[in-house]
Design an enzyme around this catalytic site. Structure first.
Site, PDB file in Angstrom:
ATOM      1  N   HIS A  99      13.442   2.442  -1.651  1.00  0.00           N
ATOM      2  CA  HIS A  99      12.893   3.493  -2.633  1.00  0.00           C
ATOM      3  C   HIS A  99      14.193   4.221  -3.282  1.00  0.00           C
ATOM      4  O   HIS A  99      15.067   4.336  -2.586  1.00  0.00           O
ATOM      5  CB  HIS A  99      12.113   4.699  -1.940  1.00  0.00           C
ATOM      6  CG  HIS A  99      11.107   4.391  -1.303  1.00  0.00           C
ATOM      7  ND1 HIS A  99      10.852   3.680   0.038  1.00  0.00           N
ATOM      8  CD2 HIS A  99       9.422   4.371  -1.543  1.00  0.00           C
ATOM      9  CE1 HIS A  99       9.547   3.626   0.399  1.00  0.00           C
ATOM     10  NE2 HIS A  99       8.931   3.835  -0.512  1.00  0.00           N
ATOM     11  N   ASP A 102      15.990   6.311  -0.796  1.00  0.00           N
ATOM     12  CA  ASP A 102      16.358   5.883   0.565  1.00  0.00           C
ATOM     13  C   ASP A 102      17.640   5.721   0.402  1.00  0.00           C
ATOM     14  O   ASP A 102      18.629   5.780   1.485  1.00  0.00           O
ATOM     15  CB  ASP A 102      15.744   4.586   0.810  1.00  0.00           C
ATOM     16  CG  ASP A 102      14.344   4.659   0.981  1.00  0.00           C
ATOM     17  OD1 ASP A 102      13.813   5.851   1.246  1.00  0.00           O
ATOM     18  OD2 ASP A 102      13.671   3.506   0.707  1.00  0.00           O
ATOM     19  N   HIS A 269      -2.236  -1.249   6.325  1.00  0.00           N
ATOM     20  CA  HIS A 269      -3.046  -0.650   5.099  1.00  0.00           C
ATOM     21  C   HIS A 269      -4.208  -1.170   5.455  1.00  0.00           C
ATOM     22  O   HIS A 269      -5.551  -0.659   4.967  1.00  0.00           O
ATOM     23  CB  HIS A 269      -2.388  -0.770   3.895  1.00  0.00           C
ATOM     24  CG  HIS A 269      -1.002   0.099   3.793  1.00  0.00           C
ATOM     25  ND1 HIS A 269      -0.307   0.042   2.463  1.00  0.00           N
ATOM     26  CD2 HIS A 269      -0.420   1.010   4.584  1.00  0.00           C
ATOM     27  CE1 HIS A 269       0.769   0.909   2.617  1.00  0.00           C
ATOM     28  NE2 HIS A 269       0.631   1.453   3.938  1.00  0.00           N
ATOM     29  N   ASP A 294       3.997  -6.587   2.979  1.00  0.00           N
ATOM     30  CA  ASP A 294       4.553  -5.515   3.784  1.00  0.00           C
ATOM     31  C   ASP A 294       4.019  -5.812   5.446  1.00  0.00           C
ATOM     32  O   ASP A 294       2.758  -5.693   5.631  1.00  0.00           O
ATOM     33  CB  ASP A 294       4.305  -4.211   3.439  1.00  0.00           C
ATOM     34  CG  ASP A 294       5.322  -3.541   2.416  1.00  0.00           C
ATOM     35  OD1 ASP A 294       6.059  -4.358   2.145  1.00  0.00           O
ATOM     36  OD2 ASP A 294       5.243  -2.389   2.396  1.00  0.00           O
ATOM     37  N   ASP A 307       2.754   1.603  11.522  1.00  0.00           N
ATOM     38  CA  ASP A 307       3.816   0.741  11.045  1.00  0.00           C
ATOM     39  C   ASP A 307       4.674   0.019  12.047  1.00  0.00           C
ATOM     40  O   ASP A 307       5.745   0.287  12.017  1.00  0.00           O
ATOM     41  CB  ASP A 307       4.712   1.706  10.174  1.00  0.00           C
ATOM     42  CG  ASP A 307       4.286   1.991   8.736  1.00  0.00           C
ATOM     43  OD1 ASP A 307       3.332   1.257   8.064  1.00  0.00           O
ATOM     44  OD2 ASP A 307       5.006   2.895   8.218  1.00  0.00           O
TER      45      ASP A 307
HETATM   46  C1  XUL Z   1       3.560   3.703   2.807  1.00  0.00           C
HETATM   47  C2  XUL Z   1       4.093   2.417   2.501  1.00  0.00           C
HETATM   48  C3  XUL Z   1       5.230   2.361   1.695  1.00  0.00           C
HETATM   49  C4  XUL Z   1       5.624   1.366   0.579  1.00  0.00           C
HETATM   50  C5  XUL Z   1       6.469   1.598  -0.342  1.00  0.00           C
HETATM   51  O1  XUL Z   1       2.464   3.504   3.581  1.00  0.00           O
HETATM   52  O2  XUL Z   1       3.713   1.364   2.994  1.00  0.00           O
HETATM   53  O3  XUL Z   1       6.381   2.520   2.497  1.00  0.00           O
HETATM   54  O4  XUL Z   1       5.703   0.096   1.211  1.00  0.00           O
HETATM   55  O5  XUL Z   1       6.478   2.792  -1.138  1.00  0.00           O
HETATM   56 CO    CO Z   2       4.220  -0.521   2.601  1.00  0.00          CO
END
Ligand code: XUL
Ligand code: CO
Length: 435
Positions: A99, A102, A269, A294, A307
């Site tokens: 980001h 970051d 997610h 991700d 996460d």
């Molecule tokens: C938030 C998430 C973020 C995105 C990028 O849950 O996954 O880190 O991957 O903004």
């Molecule tokens: Co993410």
């Protein structure tokens, strides 16, 4: 100067090695179907979890030992560039993701933020040229700063829309400068807390408006990049607009964005949306919209986005099966949007955790290839849907039938037999592929 003096380049030592700082299953140079594992898996390191996450939680202070931290935010940012490239080189990951916030401090104005971003990306670009490491994707953080309290593109405050647009413009310029292969939008605070004061249709139209502006600007600056939306059902808002893959596809189709956008799907997610990860990947694939991954995992006993680094072999295998069916993940990759547990606070834990995730996905990939080579799911499904290959099923698929002709058929064949799925046997057989 080294930030990780205990770690040399992480090498593949095979499954019997007990070295925590070696790969046991991921052999980057191993050739499979004409490509190296490194090329197949396209691993990426997330700047935010690896460089900026401090281990604090709502109940406790920062605990992570991070030797790049100083009192000067710009110096820290510069140190982080050196550190992440040392990390990427030693872990042998070909990509990274970030980001805007970051990599560089926001300072006191947008101008200052942009200047900081220019300076830091000069350093990043030099490191990229030196190492050959590439940018999988970047994104604009439009959720942390207090100005985004009501959202960014979906904020009721038009000034916030303008600021978000400026951040996206800069993000695309940085993407072009660094040769980014994808550009991600994760819907931060694009969602709502209550419908009592929310015009959902208006907010979604505005989100679509910003996405169209991004497509137009990328074209204007001649930057070929794959746009991605990352669905998430909740957190930070109670109801995120990009709830899951299916909801996001409906949005993309409604607003005529489906030609330019694919999905970046995150395992945790999916869990929060009440889906398995493979469900989300499968939905995306059915729309030809599986863009990138991700990689992480949640905890089904905890209702939030934990996460965690992925270590669940069955989940990784079923996810990689979707990737295999997709013909690979490029131009996307497998980005570890994963953070070390708070108790893993030492610098070396960053390596240990990534190795665990990379080994798990490497094993999942190999298991998925074995499942494909044996036709495990293909045979199962071919048998399950066999009634459509001949007779009335073939006629239905050929669109030769209508309600009247099907009624005639059903009247003559109303004693139906079904077959057991023997699903317990299937699940037990699947275990054979995991070990
Ligand atoms: C938030 C998430 C973020 C995105 C990028 O849950 O996954 O880190 O991957 O903004
Ligand atoms: Co993410």
């Amino acid at each position: 100067m080294t930030y990780f003096p205990n770690v040399d380049k992480v090498l593949y030592e095979g499954p019997d090695s007990t070295n925590m700082l070696a790969f046991h299953h991921y052999n980057p140079e191993e050739i499979i179907n004409g490509k190296t594992m490194k090329e197949h898996l396209r691993f990426a390191v997330a700047y935010w979890h690896t460089m900026t996450q401090d281990g604090s939680d709502p109940f406790g202070a920062a605990v992570n030992v991070r030797t790049w931290l100083t009192d000067d935010p710009m110096e820290t940012a510069k140190n982080r560039v050196t550190a992440i490239f040392e990390f990427l080189t030693k872990i042998d990951a070909p990509y990274f993701c970030f980001h805007d916030v970051d990599i560089a401090p926001e300072g006191n104005s947008l101008k200052e933020f942009n200047r900081n971003l220019d300076d830091i990306t000069d350093l990043i670009k030099a490191k990229m040229d030196e190492t050959g490491i590439k940018l999988l994707w970047n994104t604009a953080n439009m959720f942390t700063n207090p100005r985004f309290i009501h959202g960014a593109a979906s904020s009721p405050n038009a000034e916030v829309f303008a600021y978000a647009a400026a951040q996206v413009k800069k993000g695309l310029e940085l993407s072009k400068k660094l040769g980014g292969e994808n550009y991600v939008f994760w819907g931060g605070r694009e969602g709502y807390e209550t419908l009592l004061n929310t015009d959902m249709k208006f907010e979604q139209e505005n989100s679509a408006r910003l996405f169209h502006m991004a497509i137009d600007y990328a074209k204007e600056i001649g930057h070929q990049v794959q746009f991605l939306i990352e669905p998430k059902p909740m957190e930070p808002t109670k109801h995120q607009y990009d709830f899951d893959a299916a909801t996001t596809m409906a949005f993309l189709l409604k607003y005529n964005l489906d030609q330019d956008f694919k999905l970046n799907l995150e395992a945790n997610h999916a869990t929060l949306a009440g889906h398995t990860f493979e469900h989300e990947l499968n939905v995306a694939r059915n729309y030809n919209a599986l863009g990138s991954i991700d990689a992480n995992q949640g905890d089904v006993l905890l209702g939030w986005d934990t996460d965690e680094f992925p270590t669940d072999l069955q989940a990784a295998t079923l996810a990689m099966y979707e990737v295999v069916e997709n013909g690979g993940i490029a131009p996307g990759g497998i980005n570890f949007d994963s953070k070390v547990r708070r108790s893993s606070f030492e610098m070396d834990d960053l390596f240990i955790a990534h190795i665990a995730g990379m080994d798990t996905f490497a094993r999942g990939f190999k298991a998925a290839l074995r499942l494909k080579a044996d036709g495990f799911f293909d045979t199962l499904k071919a048998e399950r849907y066999a009634s459509y290959q001949t007779g009335i099923g073939a006629d239905i698929l050929a669109n030769k039938m209508d309600l009247k002709s099907l009624e005639q058929y059903a009247l003559a064949h109303d004693q139906i037999t079904n077959q057991s799925s023997h699903i317990e046997y299937v699940k037990s057989k699947l275990n054979d592929y995991l070990v």
